[in-house]
Design a protein around this motif. Sequence first.
Motif, mmCIF file in Angstrom:
data_model
loop_
_atom_site.group_PDB
_atom_site.id
_atom_site.type_symbol
_atom_site.label_atom_id
_atom_site.label_comp_id
_atom_site.label_asym_id
_atom_site.label_seq_id
_atom_site.Cartn_x
_atom_site.Cartn_y
_atom_site.Cartn_z
ATOM 1 N N SER A 254 0.912 -0.919 -0.235
ATOM 2 C CA SER A 254 -0.171 0.098 0.233
ATOM 3 C C SER A 254 1.255 1.579 -0.266
ATOM 4 C CB SER A 254 -1.237 -0.663 1.580
ATOM 5 O OG SER A 254 0.276 0.445 2.147
ATOM 6 N N LEU A 255 0.346 2.476 0.272
ATOM 7 C CA LEU A 255 0.862 3.968 0.014
ATOM 8 C C LEU A 255 1.132 3.962 1.021
ATOM 9 C CD1 LEU A 255 1.750 5.722 -2.207
ATOM 10 C CD2 LEU A 255 -0.106 6.765 -1.744
ATOM 11 N N ASP A 256 0.818 3.626 2.285
ATOM 12 C CA ASP A 256 1.641 4.146 3.687
ATOM 13 C C ASP A 256 2.609 2.538 3.206
ATOM 14 O OD1 ASP A 256 -0.413 5.559 4.930
ATOM 15 O OD2 ASP A 256 -1.879 3.999 5.057
ATOM 16 N N GLU A 257 2.390 1.667 3.395
ATOM 17 C CA GLU A 257 3.858 0.640 3.817
ATOM 18 C C GLU A 257 5.084 1.620 2.671
ATOM 19 O OE1 GLU A 257 2.205 -3.482 4.025
ATOM 20 O OE2 GLU A 257 1.506 -2.757 2.032
ATOM 21 N N LEU A 258 4.830 1.578 1.279
ATOM 22 C CA LEU A 258 5.700 2.295 0.574
ATOM 23 C C LEU A 258 6.370 3.963 1.089
ATOM 24 C CD1 LEU A 258 4.235 1.801 -3.050
ATOM 25 C CD2 LEU A 258 6.524 0.887 -2.254
ATOM 26 N N GLY A 259 5.593 4.840 1.654
ATOM 27 C CA GLY A 259 5.400 5.295 2.357
ATOM 28 C C GLY A 259 6.598 5.454 4.007
ATOM 29 N N ARG A 260 6.443 4.217 4.134
ATOM 30 C CA ARG A 260 7.101 3.896 5.621
ATOM 31 C C ARG A 260 8.835 4.022 5.347
ATOM 32 N NH1 ARG A 260 2.217 1.571 7.955
ATOM 33 N NH2 ARG A 260 3.290 -0.149 6.963
ATOM 34 N N GLN A 261 8.773 3.402 4.105
ATOM 35 C CA GLN A 261 10.320 2.782 3.988
ATOM 36 C C GLN A 261 11.027 4.460 2.812
ATOM 37 O OE1 GLN A 261 10.573 0.330 0.303
ATOM 38 N NE2 GLN A 261 12.315 1.138 -0.880
ATOM 39 N N LEU A 262 9.873 5.257 2.376
ATOM 40 C CA LEU A 262 10.461 6.307 2.184
ATOM 41 C C LEU A 262 11.060 7.150 2.936
ATOM 42 C CD1 LEU A 262 8.465 6.388 -1.808
ATOM 43 C CD2 LEU A 262 11.148 5.681 -1.324
ATOM 44 N N GLY A 263 10.056 7.462 3.936
ATOM 45 C CA GLY A 263 10.100 8.958 5.205
ATOM 46 C C GLY A 263 9.273 9.493 4.900
ATOM 47 N N ALA A 264 7.401 8.987 4.388
ATOM 48 C CA ALA A 264 6.250 9.957 4.203
ATOM 49 C C ALA A 264 5.831 9.393 4.378
ATOM 50 C CB ALA A 264 6.924 10.842 3.026
ATOM 51 N N GLY A 265 4.427 10.011 4.530
ATOM 52 C CA GLY A 265 3.479 9.513 4.528
ATOM 53 C C GLY A 265 2.477 9.401 3.502
ATOM 54 N N ALA A 266 1.381 8.428 3.335
ATOM 55 C CA ALA A 266 0.950 8.071 2.380
ATOM 56 C C ALA A 266 -0.453 9.849 2.212
ATOM 57 C CB ALA A 266 -0.565 7.307 2.620
ATOM 58 N N ARG A 267 -0.142 10.458 2.664
ATOM 59 C CA ARG A 267 -1.436 11.730 2.221
ATOM 60 C C ARG A 267 -0.160 12.832 1.853
ATOM 61 N NH1 ARG A 267 -4.849 13.907 7.248
ATOM 62 N NH2 ARG A 267 -6.994 11.593 7.573
#
Length: 247
Positions: free
Chosen positions: A165-178
Amino acid sequence: MQEIRHQPVAPTSTRRLSSGDRIEAHRHDDHQIVYAGRGTIAVTTDVGSWVAPATRALWIPAGTAHRHQAHGELDLHLVGLPAAVNPLGLDRPAVLAVSPLLRELVVAYTRTPEDGGAARLRLRAVLLDQLTAAPEQPLRLPTPTSALLRELHDVLRADPADNRSLDELGRQLGAGARTLSRRLRDDLGLTYPQWRTQIRLHHALVLLADDTPVTAVAHRCGWSSASTFISVFRRTFGHTPGSTPAT
């Protein structure tokens, strides 16, 4: 895009390329139509990339720096048009639907480019007329300008089957899904599912050009089943991935 070769006149010709062959970055003072009668052609510019199978052609406006790559054995048809001749009225690259008639016109026009007689002028007039009726297709894969989205782009291009999910990818990249969703909307005008589907379809076209089985393509591009992939592909391209388009 560096070391851009300047070739003032866009050639009208037919070329045969092997899978993996490249035409390095260059630009013309003319417009150009790029059509692969066999195989799949990928064209990359500074603002995005386009992949076109035999049911699609690419419009490259005058002055646009671009490079080509062949996927599968390629019959590449190139039509050069003076900058003053723009039947589409487009000043940006675009993917166009190719009807059976337009296909035959392009193939015939590029087969004998040295023929400058009246019959050839009539052929060009019909070709230009058919171009004005060729609908534009939403197959551009835009290049992100945001550094954060470029990181996300690299992750998804490296593994189109990544279903996180975008949430999970965001955690890898250091950014939130929003934050990622807002950047996608502002930078590319796309939602995350739309962007991911475009990435997957582009990769699917490349795999299909290399004769990868449809079921394997579906799996490697992240669709839950071959039937789901076939449905998305048919809706986008007008035919199934395992069929040969009408010519």
